[in-house]
Design a protein around this motif. Structure first.
Motif, PDB file in Angstrom:
ATOM      1  N   ILE A   1      26.439  47.231  30.827  1.00 30.48           N
ATOM      2  CA  ILE A   1      27.840  47.135  30.327  1.00 30.48           C
ATOM      3  C   ILE A   1      28.634  47.636  31.153  1.00 30.48           C
ATOM      4  O   ILE A   1      30.162  46.461  31.631  1.00 30.48           O
ATOM      5  N   GLY A   2      28.603  48.737  31.716  1.00 27.28           N
ATOM      6  CA  GLY A   2      29.533  49.474  33.125  1.00 27.28           C
ATOM      7  C   GLY A   2      30.128  48.529  34.302  1.00 27.28           C
ATOM      8  O   GLY A   2      30.635  48.564  34.590  1.00 27.28           O
ATOM      9  N   SER A   3      28.331  48.606  34.441  1.00 24.95           N
ATOM     10  CA  SER A   3      28.648  47.732  36.110  1.00 24.95           C
ATOM     11  C   SER A   3      29.116  46.109  35.727  1.00 24.95           C
ATOM     12  O   SER A   3      29.666  45.624  36.465  1.00 24.95           O
ATOM     13  N   MET A   4      29.254  45.777  34.383  1.00 25.88           N
ATOM     14  CA  MET A   4      29.822  44.089  33.871  1.00 25.88           C
ATOM     15  C   MET A   4      30.758  44.602  33.913  1.00 25.88           C
ATOM     16  O   MET A   4      31.638  43.856  34.865  1.00 25.88           O
ATOM     17  N   VAL A   5      31.848  45.561  33.195  1.00 24.65           N
ATOM     18  CA  VAL A   5      32.686  45.814  33.707  1.00 24.65           C
ATOM     19  C   VAL A   5      32.836  46.296  35.244  1.00 24.65           C
ATOM     20  O   VAL A   5      34.770  45.866  35.231  1.00 24.65           O
ATOM     21  N   PHE A   6      32.858  47.141  35.722  1.00 27.60           N
ATOM     22  CA  PHE A   6      32.932  46.845  37.121  1.00 27.60           C
ATOM     23  C   PHE A   6      34.100  45.779  37.826  1.00 27.60           C
ATOM     24  O   PHE A   6      34.224  46.032  38.657  1.00 27.60           O
ATOM     25  N   PHE A   7      32.254  45.301  37.826  1.00 22.91           N
ATOM     26  CA  PHE A   7      32.534  43.973  38.744  1.00 22.91           C
ATOM     27  C   PHE A   7      33.420  43.146  38.677  1.00 22.91           C
ATOM     28  O   PHE A   7      33.917  42.728  39.380  1.00 22.91           O
ATOM     29  N   GLY A   8      33.617  42.541  36.488  1.00 21.33           N
ATOM     30  CA  GLY A   8      34.428  41.951  36.718  1.00 21.33           C
ATOM     31  C   GLY A   8      36.460  42.571  36.845  1.00 21.33           C
ATOM     32  O   GLY A   8      37.191  42.482  37.172  1.00 21.33           O
ATOM     33  N   ALA A   9      36.579  44.291  37.047  1.00 24.31           N
ATOM     34  CA  ALA A   9      37.944  44.457  37.392  1.00 24.31           C
ATOM     35  C   ALA A   9      38.030  44.448  39.194  1.00 24.31           C
ATOM     36  O   ALA A   9      38.755  44.637  39.282  1.00 24.31           O
ATOM     37  N   ALA A  10      36.900  44.810  39.362  1.00 20.50           N
ATOM     38  CA  ALA A  10      36.933  44.364  41.177  1.00 20.50           C
ATOM     39  C   ALA A  10      37.402  43.453  41.537  1.00 20.50           C
ATOM     40  O   ALA A  10      38.155  43.202  42.240  1.00 20.50           O
TER      41      ALA A  10
END
Length: 272
Positions: free
Chosen positions: A247-256
């Motif tokens: 979930i942290g990876s998904m948040v990071f890529f979405g924010a990026a």
């Protein structure tokens, strides 16, 4: 030392400086992105602990994260809070920037300083201040309070972005529209807003990204309806597992992706 030797020495010196610069930048980027790379790598871990050695890859934990009802609910709350607070931040920031750019009055510099002051205030102070005010007014913690806190935090950013985009060409076009009989609301909607659309979109994306990632005020001002960062913090209290990495990876890529979109719009505006 001959002229040829001096040129040769200068060439080696420039090459050494460039090498040191590239090495320094590479070290900086490694320092910044190494934790993110580890987070993403072990989100594909085929095991219950996101620690070396790496076993995988597998998408099992991404499926678990997307099947977690609490996480999906928190993601929806984060989207609503982010979109609502970003819209209000951009609206208020744009109107404030327009008023200060088009009109001159006594104390203008003071007003501008007050508008950007929240950027220098700790999120903890903002959250605690709103929590005390809500308690005084007998208002229970909720997503509404979280949205208000994010407007307080992000409106100065939207104001700064909008203020930097006003230019004399816009003033001339607005004056021409006014001379032709257009009212102020019509000038704003049909002249000013379209000309500033890239900056407004970029400000919205940046405000949304900051709201999406913000934890401290969301933790202080929410109770049962929580945002995604608070839900991730709750999972981490039970220990590390690859689901939190996913979930942290998904948040990071979405924010990026949103941040890169905002940078692209701002760059295109400056180059045009």
């Amino acid at each position: 030392m001959s002229a040829v030797q001096k040129r040769s020495f200068g060439g080696w010196q420039n090459l050494a400086c460039k090498g040191l610069t590239v090495s320094y930048m590479a070290a900086c980027f490694c320092f910044i992105f190494a934790p993110v790379a580890v987070l993403v790598l072990f989100s594909f871990q085929d095991g219950r602990l996101p620690v070396p050695p790496f076993h995988g890859p597998t998408l099992y934990w991404y499926g678990q994260a997307l099947a977690n009802g609490r996480l999906l609910s928190a993601m929806g709350h984060s989207f609503l809070v982010g979109a609502g607070s970003a819209f209000l931040s951009v609206l208020l920031g744009f109107l404030a920037a327009y008023g200060l750019a088009r009109y001159r009055f006594r104390g203008q510099a003071l007003v501008r300083g007050i508008l950007v002051l929240p950027m220098a205030v700790s999120y903890l102070i903002v959250g605690m201040g709103l929590l005390v005010m809500a308690s005084w007014l007998n208002i229970a913690p909720s997503l509404w309070l979280v949205c208000i806190s994010h407007v307080v935090i992000n409106m100065p950013l939207a104001f700064a972005i909008c203020s930097a985009q006003f230019n004399p060409a816009q003033v001339r076009m607005e004056m021409a529209a006014g001379d032709l009989g257009a009212s102020l609301p019509r000038v704003l909607l049909q002249i000013t807003v379209p000309m500033m659309a890239p900056a407004l979109i970029a400000a919205f994306i940046l405000c949304f990204t900051l709201s999406w990632d913000e934890f401290l005020t969301a933790f202080l001002l929410s109770r049962f309806d929580i945002t995604l960062p608070v839900a991730i913090w709750g999972l981490l209290r039970g220990g590390l597992n690859p689901q939190t990495n996913a979930i942290g990876s998904m948040v990071f890529f979405g924010a990026a992706a949103l941040a890169l979109g905002a940078e692209y719009l701002m760059f295109r505006k400056k180059s045009s």
